[in-house]
Design a protein around this motif. Structure first.
Motif, short mmCIF file in Angstrom:
data_model
loop_
_atom_site.label_atom_id
_atom_site.label_comp_id
_atom_site.label_asym_id
_atom_site.label_seq_id
_atom_site.Cartn_x
_atom_site.Cartn_y
_atom_site.Cartn_z
N SER A 64 43.32 39.05 47.02
CA SER A 64 42.04 38.80 46.36
C SER A 64 41.57 37.35 46.43
CB SER A 64 42.12 39.22 44.89
OG SER A 64 42.46 40.58 44.77
N TYR A 109 39.56 33.23 42.01
CA TYR A 109 38.27 33.53 41.40
C TYR A 109 38.24 32.94 40.00
CZ TYR A 109 41.54 37.35 40.56
OH TYR A 109 42.67 38.07 40.30
N ASN A 150 35.91 35.59 35.34
CA ASN A 150 35.32 36.93 35.38
C ASN A 150 36.18 37.92 36.16
OD1 ASN A 150 32.98 36.47 33.80
ND2 ASN A 150 32.09 35.36 35.52
N SER A 181 38.49 39.50 39.58
CA SER A 181 38.33 39.83 41.00
C SER A 181 37.14 40.74 41.26
CB SER A 181 39.60 40.51 41.52
OG SER A 181 39.73 41.80 40.93
N GLY A 182 36.63 41.39 40.23
CA GLY A 182 35.58 42.39 40.41
C GLY A 182 36.13 43.78 40.62
N THR A 190 38.70 44.68 33.90
CA THR A 190 38.55 44.06 35.21
C THR A 190 39.83 43.33 35.59
OG1 THR A 190 36.19 43.72 34.76
CG2 THR A 190 37.13 42.46 36.58
N ALA A 220 40.52 39.28 35.04
CA ALA A 220 39.59 38.68 34.08
C ALA A 220 40.35 38.01 32.94
CB ALA A 220 38.65 39.73 33.51
N GLY A 236 36.05 37.14 30.02
CA GLY A 236 35.35 36.65 31.21
C GLY A 236 35.05 35.17 31.07
#
Length: 156
Positions: free
Chosen positions: A69, A72, A75, A77-78, A91, A94, A107
């Motif tokens: 991943s 990040y 928030n 990795s999505g 998530t 997060a 987040g």
């Protein structure tokens, strides 16, 4: 991992609050939350009806799975969290918080109105596999997120 007994979405918002509605209870402080450790102690003791504001530094990065991943912000990795993660559903990667058994996704910015019957120390973590279902849990994680925490009570 016990299921969150309270629907966290009912008590959190990512909107900014009007400062006139709040009275400072605990001064802001920056906490570093490493991706390699679950449930980092913040030292903040909160009680029901407190407002906890967590504002993560968008320039700090981490990863629950750096090989696939990359890095990040708070928030995550999505990607959706999987069963066995500290917060599921949620998530992956997060920033999450916990007060007692109440777990919520923070987040990069959140304010939480602490629910009735909930009190204790605010703990923070990256949302990752806590049950060894997928591998080495927090061992392979990289980076850290800096989060400013402030605790308020509602102004009368």
């Amino acid at each position: 991992m016990p299921t969150n007994p309270i629907d966290a979405n009912e008590f959190i918002t990512h909107d900014r609050l009007n400062p006139e509605d709040l009275r400072l209870k605990q001064s802001p402080d920056i906490e570093r939350v490493p991706a390699s450790a679950a449930w980092v102690s913040t030292g903040y003791i909160v009680a029901e009806d407190d407002i906890v504001i967590i504002d993560a530094d968008e320039d700090t990065q981490w990863s629950a799975n750096p090989r696939t991943s990359g890095l990040y912000d708070a928030n995550g990795s999505g990607l959706p969290a999987k069963p066995g993660y500290l917060q599921f559903p949620g998530t992956e990667g997060a920033l999450i918080g916990k007060i007692g058994l109440f777990i919520f996704e923070a987040g990069s910015f959140v304010h939480v109105h602490v629910p009735k019957g909930v009190s204790g120390e605010l703990m923070l973590s990256i949302n990752d596999d806590a049950e060894s279902i997928r591998g080495n849990e927090f061992i392979g994680n990289e980076g850290a997120v800096d989060a400013t925490i402030t605790v308020y009570t509602l102004a009368p």
